[in-house]
Design an enzyme around this catalytic site. Structure first.
Site, short mmCIF file in Angstrom:
data_model
loop_
_atom_site.label_atom_id
_atom_site.label_comp_id
_atom_site.label_asym_id
_atom_site.label_seq_id
_atom_site.Cartn_x
_atom_site.Cartn_y
_atom_site.Cartn_z
N ARG A 1 -69.76 -28.93 14.42
CA ARG A 1 -69.43 -29.65 15.64
C ARG A 1 -70.56 -30.63 15.92
NH1 ARG A 1 -68.44 -24.12 16.89
NH2 ARG A 1 -66.23 -23.66 17.30
N LYS B 1 -70.29 -22.38 19.80
CA LYS B 1 -69.74 -22.09 21.12
C LYS B 1 -70.01 -20.64 21.49
CE LYS B 1 -65.97 -25.47 21.41
NZ LYS B 1 -64.50 -25.65 21.55
N HIS C 1 -65.42 -34.95 15.13
CA HIS C 1 -64.53 -33.81 14.99
C HIS C 1 -63.48 -34.05 13.91
CE1 HIS C 1 -64.67 -30.01 17.07
NE2 HIS C 1 -63.36 -29.90 17.02
N ARG D 1 -64.93 -32.61 10.90
CA ARG D 1 -64.83 -31.14 10.95
C ARG D 1 -63.41 -30.71 10.55
NH1 ARG D 1 -66.79 -26.31 13.32
NH2 ARG D 1 -65.30 -25.21 14.64
N HIS E 1 -64.81 -19.93 14.38
CA HIS E 1 -63.73 -19.65 15.32
C HIS E 1 -63.73 -18.16 15.68
CE1 HIS E 1 -61.21 -23.39 14.00
NE2 HIS E 1 -62.14 -23.68 14.90
N TYR F 1 -54.70 -25.25 10.76
CA TYR F 1 -54.96 -25.98 9.52
C TYR F 1 -53.98 -25.62 8.42
CZ TYR F 1 -59.23 -27.37 11.86
OH TYR F 1 -60.11 -27.90 12.76
#
Length: 330
Positions: A147, A178, A256, A259, A282, A291
Site C-alpha cells: 500500500r 492496516k 493501488h 498493488r 488481508h 482477484y
C-alpha cells in the site's frame, strides 16, 4: 408540486440550509414520488411500505443504478421523517426499504506487459537522483504489493521505532499494514537492484541535512523528496502518474493499481489464493477473492481469442473446409 412537498422544500432550504443543488435534487426526487403516488391513487401521507418497495423495483427495472436508487430513497426517507416530526404520518414507509446491493467493482489492474513496461522505464529527462528513487518506488509497489502508506512509512534501516524497513540481505520487506499488523513480504531481484541503486545516491540530496534538523523522522526515511523530507503519499501519486504517462500507458497509474496488478499477476501464475492473502495482508480471504474474478476475466479473454467456438454469434464463419485453427506446441 403538492403543498406538503413545497413545505418540506422550504424547510430544507431555510431551516436546514441545504445547498441549492441539493434542494434542486430533492425537488426532482420528490416530484417523482408525487407522480408515482398519484398514479397509484394514494395520498402522500397514506403511502405504505409496499408502495415504496414497488416503486423502488420500478426504478431498478428502468435501469437506474443502485447508487442512484439509494439517493432517491434517502430523499424520500428524509421527507417522511419530517412528516413524522410534523405529526402528519404515523410511521415512515421508507424506513426499512433499501436499494439493491451494488456489485462490487473489480479492482483496476494493469496487463502484465503494461506493468513490466512501466517498471522498465528509463526516464532520460529526469535527473539521476529522482530517476533512481522513482524506479525503486515502482519496483516496490509492483514487486511487493505494498500500500502507498506502507511504502512511505519505510525506513532505510531497522530500528525500535521504525514503522517498516527493507532487509536487502534477507530480501524481505517488513511493513506495518492496516490495523497496525506487521507482515513480511519477499523483495524480488529487480526491486532489490533498484533499491541498492537508490540507497547509493539517497544521501546526495543537498536539502537533507537541514531537513533532518527540522524533522528527525526524515533522517530515517527510505524515500525522501528534494526538500529532504519523507516522501508523502500525495507525492508518490503525482510521480507515478507522470511516470506512467511517460511510459506510454493508456491510463494514468496510481499506487493501488500496482498493488492490484501484483495480486492479479501472482494469482494468475500460482492460483494460490491463500498465499496472495498473506502477501497483501488481508485479514479476511473474502477481500482477496475479488482477484479471482480478475483471473477469470484473463482466462475468458484467452478463451475468446483462441477457441473456435468463442466467436460472436453475428460473425460470419467460413465454410468448414476453409476453417483453420492455429495450433501451438505445449
Amino acid at each position: 408540486m403538492p403543498p406538503l412537498i413545497e413545505r418540506y422544500l422550504e424547510y430544507v432550504r431555510v431551516e436546514r440550509r441545504l445547498a441549492a443543488r441539493t434542494v434542486e435534487l430533492y425537488s426532482i426526487h420528490l416530484k417523482t414520488l408525487a407522480e408515482k403516488a398519484e398514479a397509484a391513487g394514494v395520498a402522500l401521507d397514506e403511502v405504505q411500505t409496499a408502495h415504496m418497495r414497488r416503486w423502488m423495483a420500478q426504478l431498478h427495472s428502468a435501469g437506474r443504478e443502485s447508487r442512484g436508487i439509494a439517493l432517491v430513497l434517502s430523499c424520500w426517507r428524509s421527507f417522511y421523517r419530517w412528516l413524522g416530526h410534523e405529526g402528519l404520518v404515523g410511521s415512515n414507509p421508507v424506513q426499512d426499504v433499501h436499494a439493491p446491493k451494488a456489485d462490487r467493482p473489480l479492482p483496476k489492474a494493469l496487463a502484465v506487459d503494461d506493468a513490466v513496461q512501466l517498471a522498465d522505464l528509463h526516464d532520460a529527462e529526469a535527473d539521476p537522483w529522482t530517476e533512481a528513487r522513482d524506479r525503486a518506488i515502482v519496483e516496490l509497489l509492483y514487486g511487493c504489493g505494498l500500500r502507498v502508506g506502507e511504502l512511505t512509512g519505510l525506513d532505510a534501516r531497522p530500528s525500535p521505532v521504525a514503522r517498516g524497513w527493507v532487509d536487502l540481505e534477507a530480501a524481505e520487506a517488513n511493513v506495518l499494514g492496516k490495523g497496525s499488523k506487521r507482515r513480511i513480504v519477499p523483495v524480488g531481484r529487480k526491486a532489490a537492484e533498484a533499491l541498492r541503486a537508490w540507497l547509493a545516491v539517497r544521501d546526495d540530496c543537498p536539502a537533507a541535512p537541514a531537513a533532518r534538523l527540522r524533522d528527525p523522522d526524515s533522517a530515517a526515511a527510505l524515500f525522501i523528496g528534494r526538500n529532504g523530507l519523507r516522501f508523502s503519499a500525495q507525492s508518490v501519486w503525482k510521480q507515478l502518474r507522470q511516470r506512467s504517462l511517460k511510459a506510454g500507458l493508456a491510463v494514468p497509474v496510481h499506487p493501488h493499481m500496482l498493488r492490484h496488478s501484483f495480486a492479479s499477476h501472482v494469482l494468475q501464475s500460482s492460483s494460490d489464493l491463500r498465499a496472495v492473502q498473506e502477501l497483501l495482508g488481508h485479514a479476511n480471504i473474502s477481500t482477496t477473492q475479488v482477484y479471482t474474478r480478475l483471473d477469470f476475466q484473463h482466462l475468458a479473454r484467452a478463451y475468446d481469442a483462441a477457441h473456435p467456438r468463442a466467436r460472436a454469434r453475428d460473425e460470419q464463419e467460413p465454410p468448414a473446409g476453409e476453417r483453420k485453427i492455429k495450433s501451438s506446441k505445449s
